[in-house]
Scaffold this active site. Sequence first.
Site, PDB file in Angstrom:
ATOM      1  CD  GLU A  18      -2.406   1.120   2.874  1.00 29.10           C
ATOM      2  OE1 GLU A  18      -3.250   0.230   3.024  1.00 29.10           O
ATOM      3  OE2 GLU A  18      -2.160   1.966   3.748  1.00 29.10           O
ATOM      4  CG  HIS A  94      -7.413   2.381  -0.094  1.00 24.75           C
ATOM      5  ND1 HIS A  94      -6.754   2.367   1.112  1.00 24.75           N
ATOM      6  CD2 HIS A  94      -6.965   1.301  -0.787  1.00 24.75           C
ATOM      7  CE1 HIS A  94      -5.928   1.330   1.140  1.00 24.75           C
ATOM      8  NE2 HIS A  94      -6.030   0.673  -0.006  1.00 24.75           N
ATOM      9  NE  ARG A 124     -15.841   5.091   9.877  1.00 24.86           N
ATOM     10  CZ  ARG A 124     -15.696   5.116  11.189  1.00 24.86           C
ATOM     11  NH1 ARG A 124     -16.701   4.739  11.959  1.00 24.86           N
ATOM     12  NH2 ARG A 124     -14.554   5.467  11.745  1.00 24.86           N
ATOM     13  CG  ASP A 126      -8.451   6.974   9.129  1.00 21.83           C
ATOM     14  OD1 ASP A 126      -8.668   5.855   9.612  1.00 21.83           O
ATOM     15  OD2 ASP A 126      -7.454   7.238   8.435  1.00 21.83           O
ATOM     16  CG  HIS A 183     -13.438  -0.433  13.675  1.00 14.50           C
ATOM     17  ND1 HIS A 183     -14.205   0.543  14.272  1.00 14.50           N
ATOM     18  CD2 HIS A 183     -12.668   0.195  12.751  1.00 14.50           C
ATOM     19  CE1 HIS A 183     -13.920   1.714  13.708  1.00 14.50           C
ATOM     20  NE2 HIS A 183     -12.996   1.531  12.782  1.00 14.50           N
TER      21      HIS A 183
HETATM   22  P1  FAD Z   1     -16.958   0.029   8.538  1.00 17.13           P
HETATM   23  O1  FAD Z   1     -16.955  -1.319   7.947  1.00 17.13           O
HETATM   24  O2  FAD Z   1     -18.074   0.946   8.162  1.00 17.13           O
HETATM   25  O3  FAD Z   1     -16.923  -0.143  10.126  1.00 17.13           O
HETATM   26  C1  FAD Z   1     -16.718   0.971  10.969  1.00 17.13           C
HETATM   27  C2  FAD Z   1     -17.307   0.663  12.347  1.00 17.13           C
HETATM   28  O4  FAD Z   1     -18.743   0.650  12.273  1.00 17.13           O
HETATM   29  C3  FAD Z   1     -16.920  -0.715  12.886  1.00 17.13           C
HETATM   30  O5  FAD Z   1     -16.835  -0.607  14.274  1.00 17.13           O
HETATM   31  C4  FAD Z   1     -18.101  -1.603  12.480  1.00 17.13           C
HETATM   32  O6  FAD Z   1     -18.240  -2.732  13.323  1.00 17.13           O
HETATM   33  C5  FAD Z   1     -19.261  -0.621  12.627  1.00 17.13           C
HETATM   34  N1  FAD Z   1     -20.353  -0.875  11.700  1.00 17.13           N
HETATM   35  C6  FAD Z   1     -20.259  -1.245  10.399  1.00 17.13           C
HETATM   36  N2  FAD Z   1     -21.495  -1.324   9.863  1.00 17.13           N
HETATM   37  C7  FAD Z   1     -22.365  -0.977  10.835  1.00 17.13           C
HETATM   38  C8  FAD Z   1     -23.792  -0.865  10.896  1.00 17.13           C
HETATM   39  N3  FAD Z   1     -24.563  -1.116   9.835  1.00 17.13           N
HETATM   40  N4  FAD Z   1     -24.369  -0.475  12.085  1.00 17.13           N
HETATM   41  C9  FAD Z   1     -23.604  -0.210  13.173  1.00 17.13           C
HETATM   42  N5  FAD Z   1     -22.245  -0.320  13.170  1.00 17.13           N
HETATM   43  C10 FAD Z   1     -21.649  -0.690  12.008  1.00 17.13           C
HETATM   44  N6  FAD Z   1      -8.856   5.140   6.086  1.00 17.13           N
HETATM   45  C11 FAD Z   1      -8.811   6.184   5.222  1.00 17.13           C
HETATM   46  O7  FAD Z   1      -9.295   7.285   5.544  1.00 17.13           O
HETATM   47  N7  FAD Z   1      -8.208   6.039   4.000  1.00 17.13           N
HETATM   48  C12 FAD Z   1      -7.674   4.860   3.590  1.00 17.13           C
HETATM   49  O8  FAD Z   1      -7.153   4.780   2.488  1.00 17.13           O
HETATM   50  C13 FAD Z   1      -7.729   3.747   4.470  1.00 17.13           C
HETATM   51  N8  FAD Z   1      -7.226   2.536   4.116  1.00 17.13           N
HETATM   52  C14 FAD Z   1      -7.376   1.453   4.958  1.00 17.13           C
HETATM   53  C15 FAD Z   1      -6.941   0.187   4.540  1.00 17.13           C
HETATM   54  C16 FAD Z   1      -7.086  -0.926   5.369  1.00 17.13           C
HETATM   55  C17 FAD Z   1      -6.648  -2.288   4.897  1.00 17.13           C
HETATM   56  C18 FAD Z   1      -7.650  -0.760   6.673  1.00 17.13           C
HETATM   57  C19 FAD Z   1      -7.776  -1.937   7.596  1.00 17.13           C
HETATM   58  C20 FAD Z   1      -8.077   0.499   7.091  1.00 17.13           C
HETATM   59  C21 FAD Z   1      -7.955   1.611   6.246  1.00 17.13           C
HETATM   60  N9  FAD Z   1      -8.413   2.878   6.606  1.00 17.13           N
HETATM   61  C22 FAD Z   1      -8.343   3.937   5.745  1.00 17.13           C
HETATM   62  C23 FAD Z   1      -8.961   3.097   7.942  1.00 17.13           C
HETATM   63  C24 FAD Z   1     -10.478   2.874   7.978  1.00 17.13           C
HETATM   64  O9  FAD Z   1     -11.128   3.864   7.213  1.00 17.13           O
HETATM   65  C25 FAD Z   1     -10.886   2.977   9.447  1.00 17.13           C
HETATM   66  O10 FAD Z   1     -10.427   1.857  10.150  1.00 17.13           O
HETATM   67  C26 FAD Z   1     -12.352   3.234   9.693  1.00 17.13           C
HETATM   68  O11 FAD Z   1     -12.457   3.610  11.069  1.00 17.13           O
HETATM   69  C27 FAD Z   1     -13.263   2.037   9.459  1.00 17.13           C
HETATM   70  O12 FAD Z   1     -13.348   1.715   8.150  1.00 17.13           O
HETATM   71  P2  FAD Z   1     -14.172   0.421   7.658  1.00 17.13           P
HETATM   72  O13 FAD Z   1     -14.240   0.471   6.207  1.00 17.13           O
HETATM   73  O14 FAD Z   1     -13.665  -0.798   8.317  1.00 17.13           O
HETATM   74  O15 FAD Z   1     -15.628   0.825   8.278  1.00 17.13           O
END
Ligand code: FAD
Length: 317
Positions: A18, A94, A124, A126, A183
């Site tokens: 990445e 991303h 989602r 950060d 998370h």
């Molecule tokens: P989600 O899957 O939406 O989850 C977020 C939280 O909400 C979790 O606690 C989940 O359990 C909860 N949740 C999910 N769906 C629901 C629902 N329907 N109802 C209630 N709760 C729910 N961030 C950036 O800004 N830019 C990047 O490029 C980036 N790259 C990343 C790459 C990787 C491999 C990883 C692991 C993380 C990356 N991140 C990045 C960080 C990421 O955006 C954060 O960890 C963010 O806080 C969560 O993203 P997610 O897509 O897992 O969110």
Amino acid sequence: MKVIDRLTQLKSTLFSFELLPPLKGHTIQTVFNTIDRLVAYNPAYINITYHREEVVYRPDSRGGTEPVKVRRRPGTVGLAAAIQQRYNIDVVPHLICGGFDMHETEDALIDLDFLGIHNILALRGDADKVVGKFEPKIGGHRYAVDLVRQIDAMNRGEYLEKFMDKPKSTNFCIGVAGYPEKHPESPNFESDLRHLKEKVEAGATYIVTQMFFDNSKFFNFVERCRSMGIEVPIVPGIKPISVREHLSLLPKIFGVHIPEDLAVEVEKCADNRQVYELGIEWAIAQTKELKNADVPAIHFYTMGKPDNIATIAGSVF
Ligand code: FAD
């Protein structure tokens, strides 16, 4: 080629990494230099992170400070296209919910489709560091699953505009994030896994994990995913520790656990040069064990610094 096809047609564990877009005003050459250092290890694909605007405090005219919104690292889509064109390696930009309404997301997807980029990691995004929590833009998605649903709908030819003449279906391969140590915002592991499963049911075809420093956390995560019917490939994410400060920073920022053995060894190091070497050694041991366990790929977080990743890749791939 789609990442899912690479992950399912592989002969042995794949190498991927990445990259971050350069800071605003810096040259793309810094990114090319990173890739040039790692290309010898035959990366199956390269991810490019997405960074929304953030609030920073800047001097104001009264001698104080005022909050200003800035985007420090724009350019994800352009950078992804430039890399794919220059290196002929598949790229995985991303795409995040934060900072986009659904129409802007649709436009970004159309740009990617036109550029011949058919892999996306759907996230989602950060939380805002100042506000301390994630807030979607008005008309935007609150959770990654909603973004996955929008991409999946476009893959079926469904756009936000309902009255289109024979809209073309896109063909995106969608990856999502998973958290071997849950998370940080999740109330418990079960709830996080339930939401992970929703992302897969919505159309994600593989999972990339947050970094971890204890492989048992990853193996346990995979087992729990499988036991609840999440069958897609799960790619472990690895980041070598490189400075002493990581001992406190990484748990705080990413909610990951540093094993006591590693913490003890870091504390024994005389300086950050030794910490850097130790981080490489630890990551090599982790990577070898994961490879022996036949994980589909190992994904490295470079943070734009390729030398330690090159050493690790050189001794494992
Ligand atoms: P989600 O899957 O939406 O989850 C977020 C939280 O909400 C979790 O606690 C989940 O359990 C909860 N949740 C999910 N769906 C629901 C629902 N329907 N109802 C209630 N709760 C729910 N961030 C950036 O800004 N830019 C990047 O490029 C980036 N790259 C990343 C790459 C990787 C491999 C990883 C692991 C993380 C990356 N991140 C990045 C960080 C990421 O955006 C954060 O960890 C963010 O806080 C969560 O993203 P997610 O897509 O897992 O969110």
